[in-house]
Write a protein that holds these residues in place. Sequence first.
Motif: not given
Lengths: 462, 415
Positions: B291, B297-298, B301-302, B356, B358, B389-390, B392
Motif C-alpha cells: 500500500n 488495496e486489500s 493484493f498487497c 492496478s 482507479r 474500486r480497483r 486489476r
Amino acid sequence: MTARFDIAIIGAGVVGCAIAREFSRYRLDTILIEARSDLGDGASKGNSAVLSTASDTPYGTLECRLVTRGHERYRREAPGLGLPIVTLGGLTVAWTEAEAATLTAMQRAAVAAGFHDAVLVDAASVYARAPHLARGVVAGMWEPEEAIVDPFSTPYAYALDAVANGVELRSASPVTAARPVDSGWALSLPTGEIEAGLVINCGGLRADAVDALGGNTDFRIRARRGQFLVFDKSARPLLDAILKPVPNPASRGILITPTVFGNILVGPTAEDIDDVDDWRVTPDGIAQLERAAETLLPALLDHEVTTTYCGLRPGTEQPEYRIIPRPERRWITVGGIRSTGLSGALGIAEHVAGLAFDGMIEAARKTDIVPVRVPSLLDDGPRPWHEAARLAADAAYGEIVCHCERVTLGEIRDALASPVPPRSLKALKRRTRVMFGRCQGFFCGARVQAMFDAATTSEAAE
Amino acid sequence: MTALAAAGLIVVGAGPAGLAAARAATDAGVARVLVIERDDEAGGLPRFCHHPGFGWEYSYRFESGPGFIRRLLGALDRDRVQVLTRTTALALRPGPEIDIVGPACGAVTLKPQAIVLATGIRERPRAARLVPGRRPERGVLTTGQLQQMVARGVPVAGRRAVVIGTEHVAFSVLLTARRAGLQIVAMVDERDRVMSFPLLGMAVRHALGVPIHLATRVLDISGESRVDTVTLNGPAGVRRIACDTVIFTGEFVPDAPLARAGGVALDPRTAGPAVDQLARTNLPGVFAAGNVLRAVESSGFCAIEGASAGAAAAAFVRRQTEWNGTAAPIGLGTNLLYMVPQRWAFEPARQLLPASLRTRIDLDRARVLLRHGDEIVWQSLRRSLLRQRRIRIDLAGLPAGLRGTPRVITVDAVT
Ligand SMILES: Cc1cc2nc3c(=O)[nH]c(=O)nc-3n(C[C@H](O)[C@H](O)[C@H](O)COP(=O)(O)OP(=O)(O)OC[C@H]3O[C@@H](n4cnc5c(N)ncnc54)[C@H](O)[C@@H]3O)c2cc1C
Ligand SMILES: Cc1cc2nc3c(=O)[nH]c(=O)nc-3n(C[C@H](O)[C@H](O)[C@H](O)COP(=O)(O)OP(=O)(O)OC[C@H]3O[C@@H](n4cnc5c(N)ncnc54)[C@H](O)[C@@H]3O)c2cc1C
C-alpha cells in the motif's frame, strides 16, 4: 494548620512559571498555583513560537523594554536549560508601494529605537532568502536576530527549574476566593486555604477575574483568538526565515514560519471573542489561513496539513502590559501579557521581582542552585540514539514508539517520571511530541495512552 | 551485527507486502533477508483487525487479519529470514544504504544489495482534514488507533460514536466498535453515496438502524476532556449529535516519508513511490510494494505485490537482471486517477507487479485500452467501474514494444 507561604503566584503560564523560577533563587517559600491539570495550558499553549527582539512592539513602552530584556536573557539562559533557539531571521515583506513606504518608516523607527540590525532589502534579496515566495514582492526588511523557540518546553523548563529549587507547584487547584489576613492573603483552593504574604496574579485569560478576587478592577480581559495551520514536515525546505507581512493598525498579520519541530506554521488570525474558553478552530479561520498560504507561499498547498490549532491572546482595553504593584495590598497584578509573553517572560519576571523587593518582601539570594535541563525536542537536533553509550546503557532509547516525531520509549518513560509529570495526555504530547505528528496517533496512540494510563494509575495507587 | 550486514536484501515493513516479499526472495534464492519492523510485533495493519476478509487474492483463504499474518510468518524460512521488530528504518540513501535503529541492534548503517520498501499506509486524521471545532483531549480517533486500542486492551471508554466516512474500512469499524462496547449513532460522508458496497450501506441502515448522512460535512466538534457533541451540516440542515467518540475512517495515504526523504521519486497522483512493472523505483536497488504504492488495496493484493517485488529484488541481488533505467512512463487517459506501475521497462516482457488502476468517475460499461503509439496492444470491456474500486489488469506476455513509442492507457464509457 494553614500552610503559609511568602509568595503565592496564581497561574502557571509561561509568565507565572518564569516568575516562580525567579523567586526560586531566593530564600523564600513560594507556591505556584495552577487551575488546570498541567502548566502552560492557557494562552501559553498556542502561540507562534517566535522569540521576538521587541522591534515589533510599540517603542518606549514597558512591553518593549521587558521583551528586549526577556529576549536578551533567553539567549543567555535558555541554552543552559536545554531549550533550543533557532535564529532564522525575520523577513517582513511589502507587496505594494504603499507597504514599502510603511516598511521604510518602520525600519527607520526601529533603528532609531535601538534595533540597529533591521535593514531594508530589495526584492531580489527577499527572493534570495525565500525563493518560494509568491511573485510580486516590492521590498523587504531583514532582521537577522529573530528566532524560533520551543513554546511547550519553555514554561516546562521554568517550572522544572523552580520546583528543583524549592518552589511548590500545585496544579488542578483553581483559586476561588482571596481574603485579606494579617500581612497578606488567605487563598481558597479545592483542598482548603493557604496563606501568602504576597500574591502575584499571573492569571492570563482570567487575570481580571483573579484580580477581582482581591478587589481590583483596573481592566477587563479582551481575548483575541489566533488560529493556525501546521504544515507537514515535508514542506520545511520551502522556507528558512520568519515571513511577516507589513502590519496594519488592526493586527500584526499572518506569519509563515518554520517551527523548531520542523513544520511550517501559518497564522495567527486575529479575532476578538467574548468567551475566554472559546478554543475553536473555525471554517472562516481555516479559509483565511489557506488564502494566506496560497498568496504568500503557494507551494505550501502541495503539502499536507498536520494539524490546526488556536491560541487566545489575553489582551485588555489597552495594548500595554498591565503590571500593577499594589504594595499596601500585598498584591502584584501581571496581566495583559497579550502577544509577546513567550519572549518577554524572563524580562517580566525580573521586573516583577524588582517590584516585590521594592518594599513588599525581603530575602537573601541562594548560592546553591540546582541546575535542570529539559530534553531537546528539536527536529534536527541530537536524538537519544545518536549517543552510542546512552543507547548501549539503555535500549529503550533505541525503540521508537511515535514514528512521525520519532519519540523513543525511553523519552516517554522519562517524561512520565519527571518531578513535574504530565497530568494529561496533552501534557505528555507537549513534553515529548508524541502524537503531534502527521498521523496524530494512528500508529502510536494506543501504546502511548497505555503508557500514560499505567503511569497515572500507579501514581494514584501510591 | 555481522549477521545483519550479511543480508543481501532488506525489507522495510513486516505487513502483508513485506512478509510476502521476504518469502518470495528466499524462494528465488536470496541467502539472507532482513525484515525491519518498527512496531512491537510483525504484521502491519491486519495484526489489529480481527474480522475475516484478509488474504483472499494471495492464499485463496478468507482469514482474519492476525490469521493471515500467522500464515505469512509461518511461511518464512527462518534460517534465511530474520525479522527484527521494534526497529525503525530512519533514512535511506543511494547505494542503497539504510540507517536503522532498534533496541537489539542499536543505531547502524547497512549496505544491502537491494531494499524493498513496504511501509504501508495510514489514515488521514481529523486535523489534516481541516475539520473545525475544538480539540478534546480524548475521543477523536482514526480507525487505526481504535483498532489498536481494542487489540491492545486500552480502554476506549466511550459509549456513543459517530463514524466519519463510508469506505470499506468504515464498516470494519462497526465490528471493532462492538468489541469496544461502542454504539455507532451515525455514519457521515461528504460524498453523495456510500463509498463501500451499496449493499453494506443498506444493511447498516436497515438491519442495524444506523442513520447514514451523505453529502454531509462536520461543522464542529465540541468537548474539552472528551468529545461531547458533533455538529453536522447536510441536506437535512444543521444537526447536533451527542456522542463521546468520533472515528475518522479511510482517506488512506501512503506512509512514504522514508522514501521521499531518501530521494525516491513519488507519483503525485498516488503520493507513493513511482515504480515500473518490476517494482523498481528510480533509486538503483530500491524496490517498493504494497500500500505504500497507493492507498488502498486489500491485504491479499498487497501480498501479491510484495511477492512480485521480492522476486524482482532477488533477481537483482543474484545479478540475474541489470538495473534498467530506461523505463517509459505510461500516459493516463482523462478518466483515470492513477495506475500502478507508472512506468514500463523495455525488457523481456515479464510482468511481475499486477497492474492496478482507479477511475475518477463511476462508469457502467467501459473499455480499457492500452496503446503503443497508434496501435492498440491490449483491451478489455469492463462493467460497473466504481471510483473507489480497483481495476486489476493482467498485462503479462505483452510485447516489449518499440523503444520510444508512447504508451497510453485509457478507460472510456461505451454505450
Ligand atoms: C495567537 C498567539 C500568538 C502568539 N505568538 C507569540 C510569539 O510568537 N511570541 C511571543 O513571545 N508571544 C506570543 N504570544 C503571546 C504569548 O503566548 C502570551 O503572551 C503568553 O502565553 C501569556 O502567558 P501568561 O502566563 O500570561 O498566560 P497563560 O498562559 O494564560 O497563563 C495563565 C494561567 O493562569 C491560570 N489561572 C487562571 N485563573 C486561575 C485561578 N483562579 N487559579 C489558578 N490558576 C488560574 C490559567 O489556567 C493559566 O494556566 C502569542 C499569543 C497568541 C494567542
Ligand atoms: C481498519 C482496516 C480494515 C481493513 N480491512 C481489510 C479487509 O477486510 N481485507 C483486506 O484484505 N484488507 C483490509 N485492510 C487493508 C489491509 O490492512 C492492507 O491492505 C494491508 O495491511 C497492506 O499491507 P502492507 O504490507 O502494504 O502495509 P501495512 O500492513 O501497513 O504494513 C506496513 C508495515 O511497515 C512498517 N513500517 C513503516 N515504516 C517503517 C519504517 N520506516 N521502519 C520500519 N518499519 C516500518 C509498519 O509499522 C507496518 O507494520 C484493512 C485496513 C484497515 C486499516
